[in-house]
Design a protein around this motif. Structure first.
Motif, PDB file in Angstrom:
ATOM      1  N   HIS A  50       0.867  -1.177   0.000  1.00 49.94           N
ATOM      2  CA  HIS A  50       0.000   0.000   0.000  1.00 49.94           C
ATOM      3  C   HIS A  50       0.902   1.224   0.000  1.00 49.94           C
ATOM      4  N   PRO A  51       0.386   2.398  -0.302  1.00 47.37           N
ATOM      5  CA  PRO A  51       1.256   3.540  -0.595  1.00 47.37           C
ATOM      6  C   PRO A  51       2.267   3.901   0.490  1.00 47.37           C
ATOM      7  N   SER A  52       1.886   3.838   1.767  1.00 46.21           N
ATOM      8  CA  SER A  52       2.834   4.223   2.814  1.00 46.21           C
ATOM      9  C   SER A  52       4.052   3.301   2.840  1.00 46.21           C
ATOM     10  N   LEU A  53       3.808   1.997   2.854  1.00 43.61           N
ATOM     11  CA  LEU A  53       4.922   1.055   2.895  1.00 43.61           C
ATOM     12  C   LEU A  53       5.716   1.081   1.596  1.00 43.61           C
ATOM     13  N   ASP A  54       5.021   1.219   0.472  1.00 40.46           N
ATOM     14  CA  ASP A  54       5.716   1.338  -0.807  1.00 40.46           C
ATOM     15  C   ASP A  54       6.644   2.551  -0.804  1.00 40.46           C
ATOM     16  N   ALA A  55       6.148   3.680  -0.273  1.00 38.46           N
ATOM     17  CA  ALA A  55       6.956   4.904  -0.231  1.00 38.46           C
ATOM     18  C   ALA A  55       8.178   4.723   0.660  1.00 38.46           C
ATOM     19  N   ALA A  56       8.003   4.046   1.792  1.00 40.51           N
ATOM     20  CA  ALA A  56       9.135   3.806   2.690  1.00 40.51           C
ATOM     21  C   ALA A  56      10.195   2.945   2.016  1.00 40.51           C
ATOM     22  N   THR A  57       9.758   1.900   1.310  1.00 41.87           N
ATOM     23  CA  THR A  57      10.707   1.051   0.596  1.00 41.87           C
ATOM     24  C   THR A  57      11.438   1.832  -0.489  1.00 41.87           C
ATOM     25  N   LYS A  58      10.707   2.640  -1.240  1.00 41.10           N
ATOM     26  CA  LYS A  58      11.335   3.420  -2.307  1.00 41.10           C
ATOM     27  C   LYS A  58      12.352   4.416  -1.736  1.00 41.10           C
ATOM     28  N   GLY A  59      11.964   5.101  -0.657  1.00 42.62           N
ATOM     29  CA  GLY A  59      12.901   6.039  -0.041  1.00 42.62           C
ATOM     30  C   GLY A  59      14.159   5.342   0.436  1.00 42.62           C
ATOM     31  N   PHE A  60      13.990   4.161   1.018  1.00 44.17           N
ATOM     32  CA  PHE A  60      15.120   3.363   1.491  1.00 44.17           C
ATOM     33  C   PHE A  60      16.060   3.020   0.344  1.00 44.17           C
ATOM     34  N   MET A  61      15.506   2.488  -0.742  1.00 44.67           N
ATOM     35  CA  MET A  61      16.328   2.082  -1.871  1.00 44.67           C
ATOM     36  C   MET A  61      16.993   3.282  -2.549  1.00 44.67           C
ATOM     37  N   ASP A  62      16.244   4.379  -2.669  1.00 48.82           N
ATOM     38  CA  ASP A  62      16.805   5.577  -3.299  1.00 48.82           C
ATOM     39  C   ASP A  62      18.007   6.109  -2.519  1.00 48.82           C
ATOM     40  N   ALA A  63      17.875   6.161  -1.196  1.00 43.43           N
ATOM     41  CA  ALA A  63      18.964   6.693  -0.378  1.00 43.43           C
ATOM     42  C   ALA A  63      20.214   5.832  -0.479  1.00 43.43           C
ATOM     43  N   ILE A  64      20.028   4.515  -0.516  1.00 45.68           N
ATOM     44  CA  ILE A  64      21.184   3.618  -0.633  1.00 45.68           C
ATOM     45  C   ILE A  64      21.827   3.758  -2.008  1.00 45.68           C
ATOM     46  N   GLU A  65      21.005   3.786  -3.048  1.00 45.06           N
ATOM     47  CA  GLU A  65      21.550   3.873  -4.398  1.00 45.06           C
ATOM     48  C   GLU A  65      22.293   5.188  -4.621  1.00 45.06           C
ATOM     49  N   GLU A  66      21.819   6.263  -3.993  1.00 47.61           N
ATOM     50  CA  GLU A  66      22.502   7.541  -4.114  1.00 47.61           C
ATOM     51  C   GLU A  66      23.873   7.510  -3.439  1.00 47.61           C
ATOM     52  N   ALA A  67      23.937   6.844  -2.287  1.00 51.30           N
ATOM     53  CA  ALA A  67      25.194   6.803  -1.536  1.00 51.30           C
ATOM     54  C   ALA A  67      26.153   5.740  -2.052  1.00 51.30           C
ATOM     55  N   LEU A  68      25.601   4.621  -2.540  1.00 53.27           N
ATOM     56  CA  LEU A  68      26.417   3.496  -3.003  1.00 53.27           C
ATOM     57  C   LEU A  68      25.971   3.078  -4.399  1.00 53.27           C
ATOM     58  N   PRO A  69      26.125   3.945  -5.389  1.00 47.89           N
ATOM     59  CA  PRO A  69      25.598   3.644  -6.730  1.00 47.89           C
ATOM     60  C   PRO A  69      26.234   2.391  -7.324  1.00 47.89           C
ATOM     61  N   GLY A  70      25.345   1.474  -7.765  1.00 51.96           N
ATOM     62  CA  GLY A  70      25.813   0.266  -8.423  1.00 51.96           C
ATOM     63  C   GLY A  70      26.432  -0.765  -7.521  1.00 51.96           C
ATOM     64  N   GLN A  71      26.381  -0.563  -6.211  1.00 53.60           N
ATOM     65  CA  GLN A  71      27.052  -1.485  -5.293  1.00 53.60           C
ATOM     66  C   GLN A  71      26.101  -2.418  -4.540  1.00 53.60           C
ATOM     67  N   VAL A  72      24.791  -2.190  -4.666  1.00 51.74           N
ATOM     68  CA  VAL A  72      23.833  -2.940  -3.846  1.00 51.74           C
ATOM     69  C   VAL A  72      22.786  -3.605  -4.733  1.00 51.74           C
ATOM     70  N   ALA A  73      22.585  -4.890  -4.521  1.00 48.79           N
ATOM     71  CA  ALA A  73      21.483  -5.626  -5.137  1.00 48.79           C
ATOM     72  C   ALA A  73      20.377  -5.768  -4.110  1.00 48.79           C
ATOM     73  N   PHE A  74      19.153  -5.424  -4.488  1.00 52.78           N
ATOM     74  CA  PHE A  74      18.012  -5.517  -3.586  1.00 52.78           C
ATOM     75  C   PHE A  74      17.164  -6.731  -3.932  1.00 52.78           C
ATOM     76  N   ASP A  75      16.855  -7.522  -2.934  1.00 51.40           N
ATOM     77  CA  ASP A  75      15.925  -8.642  -3.095  1.00 51.40           C
ATOM     78  C   ASP A  75      14.643  -8.257  -2.372  1.00 51.40           C
ATOM     79  N   LEU A  76      13.689  -7.724  -3.105  1.00 51.64           N
ATOM     80  CA  LEU A  76      12.464  -7.170  -2.533  1.00 51.64           C
ATOM     81  C   LEU A  76      11.350  -8.201  -2.587  1.00 51.64           C
TER      82      LEU A  76
END
Length: 327
Positions: A50-76
């Motif tokens: 649902h939108p709240s949890l989806d938004a939290a997951t997206k924010g989490f992944m975005d922040a990691i990808e910005e800090a560690l670009p190309g270094q993290v594989a996500f298994d969602l």
């Protein structure tokens, strides 16, 4: 920490991509970086879509990808609002020896805690860690392999919204899922506040999405206003609640913005995308070597009074100027 997955673990992970039943749809495995190229693997167990949890997951992944670009594989993986499935998913992550687990929502955190005491676990969209993990005298640091972020908004102020927006209310119904410990915690706090204000409080619980509509209709018949805390099942079924309650002209105050969009009048709520970003920044620190056992749980500091203007107008509710319209 190991980053390679065995063939068996990969098959298990694929099998965990489930069809969502009830009030949403499936969310399968997602990765911005291939596992073969990644330096780290992060497993994400999200209770439901649902939108709240989806938004939290997206924010989490975005922040990691910005800090560690190309270094993290996500298994969602999405548990389709089935608590035992959270356990299967987190056990799979432990078997795969991922580098970190994100537990999105309380049942996911409880499952991750049961699955591993070694892999770092960060929670997000968790209302109260002491309640979720059955910790006595919780002071803000879990102290083992778990930390994360909290989505608890000021419950006293949420309760105060009822008297402010529905001053004629005498009987208030609190509606929540009996399977969510954090919903019970919120309900108890708000019940105490409402009783202090001289209101009569009635409690209504539903077991799952199958009985939400019937319970909500009964609650609306017996009360002048309703309160729904931050509750994953209620948020997923907000439209069903609206359909059950809408014709009864009973205003609903909610604990989160998405439930408010679906069936409520107002909420004192947080930004789940930003909460997820905060969790993602914590994850970067853990992946780079910080000790998760010493990391305090972090909180969203700027909740906002939000109003569903359409609902307020339909119910002839006068809304003070310090409320912001839901987008």
């Amino acid at each position: 920490m190991k980053t390679k997955k065995s063939l068996i673990a990969i098959v298990l992970s694929a099998a965990l991509t489930l069809s969502f039943t009830g009030c949403g749809s499936a969310q399968g495995t997602s990765s911005s970086t291939s596992a073969a190229d990644a330096k780290y693997t992060v497993g994400i167990c999200q209770l439901t879509q649902h939108p709240s949890l989806d938004a939290a997951t997206k924010g989490f992944m975005d922040a990691i990808e910005e800090a560690l670009p190309g270094q993290v594989a996500f298994d969602l993986q999405n548990a389709s609002n089935d608590i035992p499935t959270c356990g299967v998913i987190c056990s799979g992550f432990a078997a795969n020896q991922v580098d970190l687990i994100l537990a999105n929502a309380t049942p996911s955190l409880q499952a991750a805690a049961a699955a591993t005491s070694e892999i770092p676990v960060l929670g997000t969209a968790i209302t109260e860690y002491g309640v979720a993990l059955d910790l006595e005298n919780f002071t803000g640091v879990v102290g083992n392999n778990i930390s994360g972020t909290c989505d608890l908004a000021p419950l006293e102020q949420q309760a105060g919204m009822i008297s402010q927006l529905v001053p004629q209310a005498e009987n208030v119904g609190i509606l929540y899922s009996s399977s969510e410990a954090n919903s019970l915690y919120q309900a108890q706090v708000v019940e105490e506040e409402l009783k202090k204000a001289g209101l009569n409080v009635n409690i209504y619980t539903f077991a799952d999405s199958n009985d939400v509509s019937a319970v909500a209709a009964t609650a609306a018949d017996e009360n002048d206003a309703l309160y729904i805390p931050t509750d994953n099942t209620a948020a997923s079924c907000a439209e069903a609640i609206h359909n059950a309650v809408g014709s009864k002209n009973v205003p609903i105050i909610t604990g989160d913005a998405d439930t408010c969009r679906g069936c409520g009048v107002a909420s004192f709520c947080i930004d789940y995308y930003e909460l997820g970003r905060t969790t993602g920044k914590m994850a970067v620190r853990v992946l780079e070597g910080e000790d998760v056992s010493k990391m305090p749980v972090e909180y969203y500091e700027n909740p906002v009074k939000m109003v569903n203007r359409t609902q307020a107008q339909e119910l002839n509710i006068q809304v003070p100027e310090d409320y912001t319209d839901l987008d």
